[in-house]
Design a protein around this motif. Structure first.
Motif, mmCIF file in Angstrom:
data_model
loop_
_atom_site.group_PDB
_atom_site.id
_atom_site.type_symbol
_atom_site.label_atom_id
_atom_site.label_comp_id
_atom_site.label_asym_id
_atom_site.label_seq_id
_atom_site.Cartn_x
_atom_site.Cartn_y
_atom_site.Cartn_z
ATOM 1 N N LEU A 2 0.825 -1.202 0.000
ATOM 2 C CA LEU A 2 0.000 0.000 0.000
ATOM 3 C C LEU A 2 0.864 1.260 0.000
ATOM 4 O O LEU A 2 0.564 2.229 -0.710
ATOM 5 C CB LEU A 2 -0.938 0.002 1.210
ATOM 6 C CG LEU A 2 -1.915 1.193 1.301
ATOM 7 C CD1 LEU A 2 -2.802 1.254 0.052
ATOM 8 C CD2 LEU A 2 -2.773 1.096 2.559
ATOM 9 N N VAL A 3 1.930 1.248 0.784
ATOM 10 C CA VAL A 3 2.826 2.413 0.829
ATOM 11 C C VAL A 3 3.464 2.644 -0.536
ATOM 12 O O VAL A 3 3.556 3.783 -1.016
ATOM 13 C CB VAL A 3 3.913 2.216 1.907
ATOM 14 C CG1 VAL A 3 4.985 3.309 1.790
ATOM 15 C CG2 VAL A 3 3.296 2.236 3.292
ATOM 16 N N ILE A 4 3.904 1.565 -1.174
ATOM 17 C CA ILE A 4 4.516 1.700 -2.493
ATOM 18 C C ILE A 4 3.505 2.238 -3.490
ATOM 19 O O ILE A 4 3.807 3.120 -4.305
ATOM 20 C CB ILE A 4 5.077 0.346 -2.978
ATOM 21 C CG1 ILE A 4 6.215 -0.103 -2.057
ATOM 22 C CG2 ILE A 4 5.574 0.450 -4.425
ATOM 23 C CD1 ILE A 4 6.738 -1.486 -2.366
ATOM 24 N N LEU A 5 2.276 1.723 -3.422
ATOM 25 C CA LEU A 5 1.233 2.177 -4.335
ATOM 26 C C LEU A 5 0.987 3.684 -4.183
ATOM 27 O O LEU A 5 0.999 4.438 -5.169
ATOM 28 C CB LEU A 5 -0.061 1.402 -4.082
ATOM 29 C CG LEU A 5 -1.259 1.774 -4.951
ATOM 30 C CD1 LEU A 5 -0.998 1.408 -6.408
ATOM 31 C CD2 LEU A 5 -2.527 1.074 -4.444
ATOM 32 N N LEU A 6 0.798 4.136 -2.945
ATOM 33 C CA LEU A 6 0.521 5.554 -2.712
ATOM 34 C C LEU A 6 1.734 6.420 -3.051
ATOM 35 O O LEU A 6 1.601 7.515 -3.619
ATOM 36 C CB LEU A 6 0.113 5.774 -1.252
ATOM 37 C CG LEU A 6 -1.207 5.127 -0.825
ATOM 38 C CD1 LEU A 6 -1.447 5.330 0.670
ATOM 39 C CD2 LEU A 6 -2.371 5.697 -1.625
ATOM 40 N N SER A 7 2.908 5.928 -2.716
ATOM 41 C CA SER A 7 4.123 6.695 -2.993
ATOM 42 C C SER A 7 4.366 6.842 -4.493
ATOM 43 O O SER A 7 4.790 7.905 -4.962
ATOM 44 C CB SER A 7 5.331 6.026 -2.343
ATOM 45 O OG SER A 7 5.195 6.003 -0.935
ATOM 46 N N ARG A 8 4.083 5.793 -5.243
ATOM 47 C CA ARG A 8 4.263 5.875 -6.702
ATOM 48 C C ARG A 8 3.242 6.824 -7.327
ATOM 49 O O ARG A 8 3.522 7.491 -8.319
ATOM 50 C CB ARG A 8 4.143 4.485 -7.327
ATOM 51 C CG ARG A 8 5.187 3.491 -6.898
ATOM 52 C CD ARG A 8 6.566 3.820 -7.383
ATOM 53 N NE ARG A 8 6.735 3.560 -8.818
ATOM 54 C CZ ARG A 8 7.893 3.689 -9.465
ATOM 55 N NH1 ARG A 8 8.967 4.095 -8.818
ATOM 56 N NH2 ARG A 8 7.962 3.446 -10.744
ATOM 57 N N ILE A 9 2.054 6.896 -6.752
ATOM 58 C CA ILE A 9 1.061 7.853 -7.243
ATOM 59 C C ILE A 9 1.553 9.286 -7.010
ATOM 60 O O ILE A 9 1.474 10.144 -7.896
ATOM 61 C CB ILE A 9 -0.300 7.634 -6.553
ATOM 62 C CG1 ILE A 9 -0.903 6.293 -6.983
ATOM 63 C CG2 ILE A 9 -1.264 8.772 -6.891
ATOM 64 C CD1 ILE A 9 -2.160 5.900 -6.234
ATOM 65 N N ILE A 10 2.096 9.546 -5.809
ATOM 66 C CA ILE A 10 2.638 10.870 -5.507
ATOM 67 C C ILE A 10 3.865 11.158 -6.370
ATOM 68 O O ILE A 10 4.070 12.291 -6.832
ATOM 69 C CB ILE A 10 2.985 10.976 -4.010
ATOM 70 C CG1 ILE A 10 1.715 10.847 -3.168
ATOM 71 C CG2 ILE A 10 3.694 12.294 -3.708
ATOM 72 C CD1 ILE A 10 1.971 10.752 -1.678
#
Length: 447
Positions: free
Chosen positions: A116-124
């Motif tokens: 989840l952190v990777i997903l959100l971080s890649r979106i940012i």
């Protein structure tokens, strides 16, 4: 003195010498090249950690494809918004803020490497990186005249593929000797270093709009005129350039997201062997970029139209790239297949140089940032679709056969994008038509 519209880029017959600092122009260019290097190292890092990441997080190809695509969820939106801001705001500070956003996102993955952190971080990360190409190209056009712009923009793309070439061995070493999440820390630090240097070097160029700017650059399109955005975006050359760029970006999305995994899981290469091949693809792209920039400039100096020297160069390169991607699927692992992969994924990427220069020939400077932002937004939407679709195909067909089918589909799409460019691109035609509108607009303001 009235501005006269010429056959290609609406030149002014006898433009005076440009009152600019040549040293500053090339210093800014060097920083834009470094920015592209950091940018693409940021993108490439996920592909390089794909295998250990999937193993550690226990995710399949489709889920990894979602992570790879997530960088592009806000990519297009931010490219368009920043493009319109570029019409009115300082390029120096827009680029500074952009890099700050994406560097912070990389540190979050380093600190908490979960799905989840990777997903959100890649979106940012995509939010910060979306405007990068459009703003960088626009910054270069503020420092160079039309006939000078091919090389500065080509060098930025050299930086992009240099980023992949440098990232492949360096980040692979970090992954092998430490842990895969430390690779994200490394690219985050690189962004902070760039920001520190850019604070002192970055500066807006002299060609930012107005009558004086047009006289200095030698083009009516660097003046203060405007035309309806609908006219710009629906022009045949704009559409054709977008088709070519979308196809090329589809290939690039495969390089950054799936090529390392394909080489390891379907072709049996080691992590180091796969990173070496990825580096070879990037070096091939750099060779083609520099060769294309040199050949294009020589052709135009000898009177060859921009339609041929720039348009056919971009369309032809992408068309051949699609052919070689398809051919590579019919070859056994080995040297010949590696050559085909290098040509297929390296040749078509020259369009990222020719695309920006083609559009800058007829985009009014006061609208150029927005129009280039929209161009980048559309072509990079391939990054949203490609990794996910590629992952679906791999999971559906399974194993090596899935990779083969995904490569064939991709090769056909790339080939069709190149053919569309042949049919649609003609910047000289657009310059004549839009130049008349700009001249009429200027005359109405004077009246």
């Amino acid at each position: 003195m009235p501005l006269e519209v010429g056959a290609q880029a609406a030149p002014i017959a006898a433009a005076p010498a440009v009152p600019r600092s040549t040293g500053r122009a090339w210093a800014v260019t060097a920083m834009l090249v470094a920015l592209a290097l950091v940018n693409w190292a940021d993108k490439a890092v996920l592909g390089l950690v794909a295998v250990p990441l999937m193993e550690d997080l226990n995710i399949n190809a489709s889920q990894y494809g979602l992570l790879a695509s997530s960088i592009y969820f806000l990519f297009s939106l931010s490219a368009v918004v920043a493009g319109f801001l570029a019409n009115k705001r300082s390029m120096k500070w827009l680029l500074f803020i952009m890099v700050a956003i994406w560097s912070i996102s990389q540190f979050s993955i380093w600190l908490a490497p979960g799905f989840l952190v990777i997903l959100l971080s890649r979106i940012i990360l995509g939010l910060g990186e979306g405007p990068s190409a459009g703003l960088s190209f626009h910054t270069a056009t503020q420092w160079f005249r039309d006939h000078e712009r091919t090389m500065p923009i080509a060098l930025q793309n050299v930086g992009a593929f240099g980023g992949i070439a440098v990232a492949a061995p360096v980040l692979t070493w970090i992954i092998s000797n430490h842990d895969w999440h430390w690779a994200f820390f490394a690219v985050g630090v690189a962004g902070l270093v760039w920001m520190a240097i850019w604070y002192f070097v970055g500066k807006d160029g002299p060609y930012t709009g107005g009558a004086k700017s047009a006289e200095l650059s030698g083009s009516i399109f660097d003046g203060g005129g405007r035309v309806p955005y609908r006219t710009l975006l629906l022009s045949r050359t704009y559409i054709g350039t977008v088709c070519v760029g979308f196809a090329a970006y589809w290939a690039l999305a495969i390089v950054s997201a799936w090529l390392p995994a394909f080489l390891r899981q379907a072709q049996g290469y080691s992590a180091q062997g796969a990173s070496t091949i990825v580096m070879a693809v990037s070096l091939t792209a750099i060779f083609f970029l520099l060769s294309q920039a040199f050949v294009t400039r020589k052709l135009m100096e000898n009177g060859v139209s921009s339609k041929v020297a720039r348009g056919y160069m971009a369309a032809g390169s992408v068309t051949l790239a699609g052919v070689f991607v398809i051919i590579s699927t019919q070859m056994a692992p080995g040297a010949v297949q590696i050559v085909a992969l290098c040509i297929g994924f390296g040749l078509g990427l020259v369009t990222f140089t020719t695309g920006a220069t083609l559009l800058s020939e007829f985009l009014p400077v006061l609208q150029r940032g927005a129009a280039l932002g929209i161009y980048v937004a559309i072509i990079t939407s391939a990054g949203v679709v490609c990794p996910t679709v590629f992952g679906w195909i791999v999971d559906a067909a399974g194993g090596g056969q899935g990779y083969t089918q995904a490569f064939i589909v991709s090769g056909i799409l790339v080939l069709l994008g190149g053919l569309a460019g042949f049919l649609l691109i003609d910047p000289g035609r657009e310059a004549k038509q839009l130049g008349k509108l700009l001249t009429a607009d200027s005359a109405s303001k004077i009246a």
